[in-house]
Design an enzyme around this catalytic site. Structure first.
Site, PDB file in Angstrom:
ATOM      1  N   HIS A  17       0.842  -1.448   0.106  1.00  0.00           N
ATOM      2  CA  HIS A  17       0.030  -0.054  -0.033  1.00  0.00           C
ATOM      3  C   HIS A  17       0.654   1.412   0.108  1.00  0.00           C
ATOM      4  O   HIS A  17       0.526   2.110  -0.662  1.00  0.00           O
ATOM      5  CB  HIS A  17      -0.721  -0.065   1.137  1.00  0.00           C
ATOM      6  CG  HIS A  17      -1.969  -0.993   1.573  1.00  0.00           C
ATOM      7  ND1 HIS A  17      -2.065  -1.782   2.580  1.00  0.00           N
ATOM      8  CD2 HIS A  17      -2.607  -1.422   0.377  1.00  0.00           C
ATOM      9  CE1 HIS A  17      -3.154  -2.688   2.251  1.00  0.00           C
ATOM     10  NE2 HIS A  17      -3.521  -2.249   0.883  1.00  0.00           N
ATOM     11  N   LYS A  41     -16.460  -7.491   7.687  1.00  0.00           N
ATOM     12  CA  LYS A  41     -15.040  -8.041   7.484  1.00  0.00           C
ATOM     13  C   LYS A  41     -14.308  -8.721   8.454  1.00  0.00           C
ATOM     14  O   LYS A  41     -13.312  -9.395   8.278  1.00  0.00           O
ATOM     15  CB  LYS A  41     -14.091  -7.218   6.552  1.00  0.00           C
ATOM     16  CG  LYS A  41     -14.619  -6.950   5.130  1.00  0.00           C
ATOM     17  CD  LYS A  41     -13.350  -6.633   4.196  1.00  0.00           C
ATOM     18  CE  LYS A  41     -13.788  -6.786   2.831  1.00  0.00           C
ATOM     19  NZ  LYS A  41     -12.620  -6.036   1.824  1.00  0.00           N
ATOM     20  N   ARG A  94      -1.256  -5.855  -8.148  1.00  0.00           N
ATOM     21  CA  ARG A  94       0.038  -6.635  -7.916  1.00  0.00           C
ATOM     22  C   ARG A  94       0.554  -7.646  -8.987  1.00  0.00           C
ATOM     23  O   ARG A  94       1.708  -7.754  -9.240  1.00  0.00           O
ATOM     24  CB  ARG A  94      -0.094  -7.301  -6.341  1.00  0.00           C
ATOM     25  CG  ARG A  94      -0.143  -6.347  -5.285  1.00  0.00           C
ATOM     26  CD  ARG A  94      -0.508  -7.159  -4.231  1.00  0.00           C
ATOM     27  NE  ARG A  94      -2.314  -7.390  -4.354  1.00  0.00           N
ATOM     28  CZ  ARG A  94      -2.928  -7.909  -3.499  1.00  0.00           C
ATOM     29  NH1 ARG A  94      -2.425  -8.189  -2.110  1.00  0.00           N
ATOM     30  NH2 ARG A  94      -4.237  -8.496  -3.930  1.00  0.00           N
ATOM     31  N   SER A 132      -2.828  -7.740   3.015  1.00  0.00           N
ATOM     32  CA  SER A 132      -3.123  -7.631   4.482  1.00  0.00           C
ATOM     33  C   SER A 132      -3.542  -8.897   4.736  1.00  0.00           C
ATOM     34  O   SER A 132      -3.075  -9.505   6.036  1.00  0.00           O
ATOM     35  CB  SER A 132      -4.297  -6.645   4.642  1.00  0.00           C
ATOM     36  OG  SER A 132      -3.819  -5.316   4.134  1.00  0.00           O
TER      37      SER A 132
HETATM   38  O1  PNS Z   1      -8.488  -3.136   0.330  1.00  0.00           O
HETATM   39  P1  PNS Z   1      -9.662  -3.864  -0.350  1.00  0.00           P
HETATM   40  O2  PNS Z   1     -10.423  -4.482   0.875  1.00  0.00           O
HETATM   41  O3  PNS Z   1      -9.418  -4.665  -1.419  1.00  0.00           O
HETATM   42  O4  PNS Z   1     -10.659  -2.558  -0.911  1.00  0.00           O
HETATM   43  C1  PNS Z   1     -11.956  -3.017  -1.393  1.00  0.00           C
HETATM   44  C2  PNS Z   1     -12.650  -1.583  -1.574  1.00  0.00           C
HETATM   45  C3  PNS Z   1     -12.823  -0.734  -0.286  1.00  0.00           C
HETATM   46  C4  PNS Z   1     -12.031  -0.618  -2.477  1.00  0.00           C
HETATM   47  C5  PNS Z   1     -14.156  -1.849  -1.867  1.00  0.00           C
HETATM   48  O5  PNS Z   1     -14.573  -2.997  -1.207  1.00  0.00           O
HETATM   49  C6  PNS Z   1     -15.136  -0.945  -1.941  1.00  0.00           C
HETATM   50  O6  PNS Z   1     -15.093   0.127  -2.669  1.00  0.00           O
HETATM   51  N1  PNS Z   1     -16.105  -0.929  -0.888  1.00  0.00           N
HETATM   52  C7  PNS Z   1     -16.863   0.194  -0.660  1.00  0.00           C
HETATM   53  C8  PNS Z   1     -18.446  -0.165  -1.174  1.00  0.00           C
HETATM   54  C9  PNS Z   1     -18.292  -0.147  -2.679  1.00  0.00           C
HETATM   55  O7  PNS Z   1     -18.279   1.148  -3.041  1.00  0.00           O
HETATM   56  N2  PNS Z   1     -18.854  -1.231  -3.434  1.00  0.00           N
HETATM   57  C10 PNS Z   1     -18.787  -1.062  -4.823  1.00  0.00           C
HETATM   58  C11 PNS Z   1     -17.719  -1.266  -5.508  1.00  0.00           C
HETATM   59  S1  PNS Z   1     -17.809  -1.521  -7.225  1.00  0.00           S
END
Ligand code: PNS
Length: 167
Positions: A17, A41, A94, A132
């Site tokens: 990150h 989560k 990645r 993570s």
């Molecule tokens: O670090 P991560 O867990 O891969 O991040 C995922 C994240 C937070 C970017 C994604 O889950 C997200 O945007 N969640 C918020 C809800 C949302 O907008 N969902 C629709 C995404 S298309």
């Protein structure tokens, strides 16, 4: 003013990150590191703990004109991005395996909010296997994560698991 959001769970922040943040600072004037508040989560750290850790770690990011902010959010990423006047969403990739998930998310976000672009940045090769979840799993089972998460994160994980200070 080029303002972007870098959303994620950051549970916890990894060197991968941090690498993406370092790569983004030359592209934007302001970046909001947006920590998702998603209790479903079952996170190791609360959103406040994650934000505090990131705040403490950010000064180690290479100096640049870019302003870095940390905030937690709930709900849709695009709604938060819009509220904060961000025109871009930064995500790190990645390996090819990330691409499909990221593509789906980027296309969905674009459908929801066509004015907001997703910008993919490639993480450094040495962090291509760092996530993570993997860091938490390895650490919890007694494995070594030095160099893959910031020292502060490792210390906070030790604290969280009641492992005491390491000398
Ligand atoms: O670090 P991560 O867990 O891969 O991040 C995922 C994240 C937070 C970017 C994604 O889950 C997200 O945007 N969640 C918020 C809800 C949302 O907008 N969902 C629709 C995404 S298309």
């Amino acid at each position: 003013m080029r303002r972007a959001i870098f959303p994620g769970s950051f549970d916890p922040l990894t060197m991968g990150h941090l690498d993406i943040i370092e790569r983004s600072v030359s592209l934007f004037d302001e970046i909001i590191i947006a920590v998702l508040n998603n209790p479903d989560k079952n996170p190791m750290f609360t959103p406040d703990e994650r934000c505090e850790m990131i705040q403490e770690i950010l000064p180690s990011v290479k100096k640049s004109e870019c302003c870095l902010l940390v905030e937690s959010f709930a709900g849709l990423t695009v709604d938060f991005a819009k509220q904060r006047n961000c025109s871009a969403i930064v995500r790190g990739i990645r390996a090819v395996s990330d691409y499909e998930y990221e593509l789906r998310m980027a296309l969905m976000n674009r459908r929801l909010e066509p004015q907001i672009e997703t910008v993919f940045l490639m993480a450094a090769e040495e962090y291509s296997y760092v996530s993570s979840n993997l860091m938490k799993q390895i650490f919890t089972l007694g494995g070594r994560v030095e160099g893959l998460v910031p020292e502060l994160v490792e210390a906070k994980m030790r604290e969280k698991l009641g492992l005491g200070v390491r000398f």
